[in-house]
Design a protein around this motif. Structure first.
Motif, short mmCIF file in Angstrom:
data_model
loop_
_atom_site.label_atom_id
_atom_site.label_comp_id
_atom_site.label_asym_id
_atom_site.label_seq_id
_atom_site.Cartn_x
_atom_site.Cartn_y
_atom_site.Cartn_z
N SER A 120 0.93 -1.02 0.07
CA SER A 120 -0.11 0.06 -0.06
C SER A 120 0.84 1.23 -0.06
CB SER A 120 -0.93 0.03 1.16
OG SER A 120 -0.23 -0.21 2.31
N ASN A 121 0.48 2.40 -0.76
CA ASN A 121 1.16 3.35 -0.80
C ASN A 121 0.67 4.64 -1.54
OD1 ASN A 121 1.77 3.35 -3.83
ND2 ASN A 121 2.59 1.56 -3.45
N GLY A 122 0.79 5.90 -1.57
CA GLY A 122 0.34 6.94 -1.99
C GLY A 122 1.33 8.03 -1.84
N THR A 123 0.43 9.31 -2.48
CA THR A 123 1.15 10.40 -2.79
C THR A 123 0.38 11.66 -2.51
OG1 THR A 123 2.90 9.48 -4.36
CG2 THR A 123 2.64 11.92 -4.31
N PHE A 140 -3.92 7.28 -3.97
CA PHE A 140 -3.29 6.07 -3.22
C PHE A 140 -3.85 4.59 -3.37
CE2 PHE A 140 -6.34 7.80 -0.45
CZ PHE A 140 -6.86 6.81 0.23
N SER A 141 -3.19 3.71 -3.06
CA SER A 141 -3.63 2.43 -3.07
C SER A 141 -3.66 1.92 -1.59
CB SER A 141 -2.75 1.53 -3.92
OG SER A 141 -3.35 0.22 -4.00
N GLY A 142 -5.03 1.93 -0.98
CA GLY A 142 -4.99 1.52 0.18
C GLY A 142 -5.30 0.10 0.62
N LYS A 143 -4.73 -0.93 1.34
CA LYS A 143 -5.25 -2.11 1.74
C LYS A 143 -6.00 -2.25 3.00
CE LYS A 143 -2.02 -4.86 -0.89
NZ LYS A 143 -1.18 -6.25 -1.07
N LYS A 144 -6.94 -3.15 2.95
CA LYS A 144 -7.87 -3.22 4.08
C LYS A 144 -6.98 -3.76 5.15
CE LYS A 144 -12.29 -5.66 4.79
NZ LYS A 144 -13.09 -6.56 4.35
N ILE A 145 -7.19 -2.99 6.22
CA ILE A 145 -6.23 -3.17 7.49
C ILE A 145 -6.50 -4.63 8.03
CG2 ILE A 145 -5.62 -2.38 9.84
CD1 ILE A 145 -6.32 0.32 9.16
#
Length: 165
Positions: A120-123, A140-145
């Motif tokens: 997961s990462n972003g700007t 961003f690309s967020g993953k389910k915690i």
């Protein structure tokens, strides 16, 4: 009696015509009503999303831009948390710099974050800061915690204008 019936007929027709909703738009976009010039706009997995107005809360201390439709009751929300004083510049976020830079998150009510799961990462780019108003772009690309292995939510074409408290 005829006058009374005509009056009721006119009132009934007026009531019916004013209560009809002429909104035939596709409501696939999640939207919170606008009450100010503050906004957060983006696409979430390709679907347009926008929040405006009083539901956007920004704080000078942590620079957390929260946008929600009552997250406590499972509403949709997004927040960008950055530590220290936000300044014009580019901020890259990922799990390795969570405690030094911050994170980007989307809630639906599951939390998709850049701060926990590998991959997961972003700007976030702050393009201007004028007094208490901050503007910029993000993605961003967020993953389910709770389940890092599930597919990420992909947030693209993000823009924002926030007035800090």
């Amino acid at each position: 009696m005829k006058t009374l019936l005509k009056t009721f007929a006119i009132l009934f027709i007026s009531l019916v015509t004013t209560s009809c909703n002429n909104d035939d738009d596709d409501n696939s976009t999640n939207q919170i009503p606008s009450t100010s010039t503050d906004f957060i706009r983006c696409k979430i997995d390709g679907v347009a999303f926008e929040a405006t107005g009083a539901n956007i809360i920004a704080d000078q201390n942590e620079i957390a831009f929260n946008m929600n439709s009552d997250v406590r009751s499972g509403g949709i929300g997004m927040d960008f948390s950055f530590f220290g004083q936000a300044a014009v510049g580019t901020y890259t976020v990922n799990p390795s710099n969570l405690t030094s830079v911050g994170r980007l998150q989307y809630r639906s009510p599951d939390i998709y974050s850049t701060g926990v799961c590998a991959g997961s990462n972003g700007t976030l780019i702050i393009t201007s800061k004028n007094g208490n108003t901050i503007e910029g772009t993000f993605n961003f690309s967020g993953k389910k915690i709770a389940l890092c292995g599930e597919p990420a939510k992909v947030i693209t074409e993000g823009t924002f204008r926030i007035t800090l408290l």
